[in-house]
Enzyme design. Structure first.
Site, PDB file in Angstrom:
ATOM      1  CG  ASP A   1       1.960  -1.306   3.397  1.00  0.00           C
ATOM      2  OD1 ASP A   1       1.625  -1.231   4.597  1.00  0.00           O
ATOM      3  OD2 ASP A   1       1.311  -1.909   2.524  1.00  0.00           O
TER       4      ASP A   1
ATOM      5  CG  HIS B   1      -1.772  -1.141   1.383  1.00  0.00           C
ATOM      6  ND1 HIS B   1      -1.609  -2.114   2.345  1.00  0.00           N
ATOM      7  CD2 HIS B   1      -2.825  -1.530   0.640  1.00  0.00           C
ATOM      8  CE1 HIS B   1      -2.546  -3.042   2.211  1.00  0.00           C
ATOM      9  NE2 HIS B   1      -3.305  -2.705   1.198  1.00  0.00           N
TER      10      HIS B   1
ATOM     11  CG  ASP C   1      -7.487 -12.075   3.450  1.00  0.00           C
ATOM     12  OD1 ASP C   1      -7.337 -10.957   3.984  1.00  0.00           O
ATOM     13  OD2 ASP C   1      -7.970 -12.235   2.314  1.00  0.00           O
TER      14      ASP C   1
HETATM   15  C1  XLS Z   1      -8.855  -6.688   0.981  1.00  0.00           C
HETATM   16  C2  XLS Z   1      -7.975  -6.672  -0.172  1.00  0.00           C
HETATM   17  C3  XLS Z   1      -6.671  -5.996   0.107  1.00  0.00           C
HETATM   18  C4  XLS Z   1      -6.008  -5.594  -1.144  1.00  0.00           C
HETATM   19  C5  XLS Z   1      -4.804  -4.736  -0.920  1.00  0.00           C
HETATM   20  O1  XLS Z   1      -9.790  -7.487   1.053  1.00  0.00           O
HETATM   21  O2  XLS Z   1      -7.745  -7.992  -0.637  1.00  0.00           O
HETATM   22  O3  XLS Z   1      -5.853  -6.900   0.818  1.00  0.00           O
HETATM   23  O4  XLS Z   1      -5.633  -6.718  -1.841  1.00  0.00           O
HETATM   24  O5  XLS Z   1      -5.164  -3.616  -0.256  1.00  0.00           O
END
Ligand code: XLS
Ligand code: MG
Length: 347
Positions: A55, A52, A253
């Site tokens: 980051d 990001h 995730d």
């Molecule tokens: C959130 C997104 C995020 C993007 C990057 O759900 O997957 O991780 O990939 O900001």
């Protein structure tokens, strides 16, 4: 199918070494520095890091252009010294009070301008890091109640914002990362189809593509491998966030293959069939450790995701295409189903 011999290159972001906090509890692991995270990436033998904007330059909104350039150059040197590439940079348009009601599609024109200005600056950061790829996860482009926004106007706002980014830099490529919900009740670009349709409305569609995340497809009730195939039909799958998701709930995730191994196999097989990676694309894992994970096991979800990916590449390459073709010709899908299961079980 001509067997793919692509040597895959792997990537993750600093946020994937997360500390375990969730909406119901505090972190379970101590926060680590960027240098520590980069050292772990090096230890794991990954090839690139995704970012990001903040980051790269923490608290980026409070920094001068001079400071942003200096801090970006400093991080670029660390990456270079570690032999790690920068894969992409994404503007984090979901934390600021100026995106409280949306970024590009906010009802407030000043906030829409803020989002565009921050995105232009993200392109400058990406250029200094040596990548031409910007990822737009449109976190706050959507609504909590339909009547609060004009969905038709929101498409125009999205296209106008992307057009401003394309005009800002003639090389930049923009990958839209679709997601159907979270944090929004409904997001305006929920699937790859929506993303590529928006791309076609921009001033330079060939520079607007997509990034697919496995979990986001599942959250939309779609199959990730079909979404991947669709994007690759247009030559527009420029990045991937492989992970997993166990049903329609918050974005988990999970490590790749952790919930649905057959689905993971089909994602890898369609990547192989379409030679993903042969044009420089990276395989990124947008995964988080389970909250109870101990510090000493902090890297396992990334290492495991890559191990699973590579084992499924072997399964795709050892899949008996001729045998499968025969069952398909005979429309014997029961046999084909069982063949796939036993192939994955390593009969
Ligand atoms: C959130 C997104 C995020 C993007 C990057 O759900 O997957 O991780 O990939 O900001
Ligand atoms: Mg992602």
């Amino acid at each position: 199918m001509k067997k793919n011999s692509a040597h895959y290159r792997f990537c993750f972001g600093p946020w994937n070494l997360s500390e375990g906090a969730d909406p119901y509890g505090p972190p379970t692991r101590p926060a680590q520095s960027f240098d520590w995270k980069l050292a772990q990436m090096k230890k794991l033998g990954f090839d690139a890091m995704m970012f990001h904007d903040d980051d790269v330059v923490p608290d980026v909104d409070a920094k001068s252009e001079k400071q942003i350039i200096a801090e970006t150059r400093e991080l670029k040197k660390k990456l270079f010294d570690a032999g790690i590439a920068a894969e992409m940079v994404a503007p984090r348009l979901w934390f600021s009070p100026k995106t409280i009601d949306g970024a590009y599609t906010s009802n407030d024109p000043k906030h829409r301008q803020y989002a565009i200005d921050r995105s232009r600056r993200t392109i400058d950061i990406a250029n200094l890091l040596g990548t031409d790829l910007i990822v737009l996860w449109l976190a706050r482009e959507g609504s909590y109640l339909r009547e609060s926004k004009n969905a038709r106007k929101s498409v125009d706002y999205l296209v106008q914002a992307i057009d401003k980014m394309l005009a800002h830099d003639k090389r930049v490529r923009i990958a839209i990362e679709p997601k159907p919900n979270e944090p929004m009740d409904h997001a305006y670009v929920p699937t790859i189809g929506h993303a590529l349709a928006v791309a076609n409305l921009t001033r330079d569609p060939k520079r607007v593509g997509a990034l697919i995340e496995s979990a986001h497809c599942t959250l939309a009730g779609l199959d990730p491998s079909d979404e991947i195939a669709f994007a690759m039909s247009f030559g527009k799958l420029w990045s991937l966030h492989l992970n997993d998701q166990n049903g329609l709930k918050f974005d988990q995730d999970k490590p790749f293959g952790s919930a649905n191994l057959r689905g993971a196999f089909n994602q890898v097989r369609v990547l192989e069939q379409n030679h993903y990676g042969s044009r420089g694309e990276y395989v990124c894992f947008d995964v988080h450790p389970f909250r109870p994970t101990k510090v000493e096991h902090w890297l396992a979800h990334l290492d495991n995701s890559r191990r699973t990916f590579l084992k499924l590449v072997e399964k795709a390459r050892s899949y008996d295409e001729a045998k499968a073709a025969q069952m398909i010709a005979d429309r014997n899908y029961q046999a084909l189903d069982q063949y796939v299961i036993e192939h994955l079980l390593g009969k």
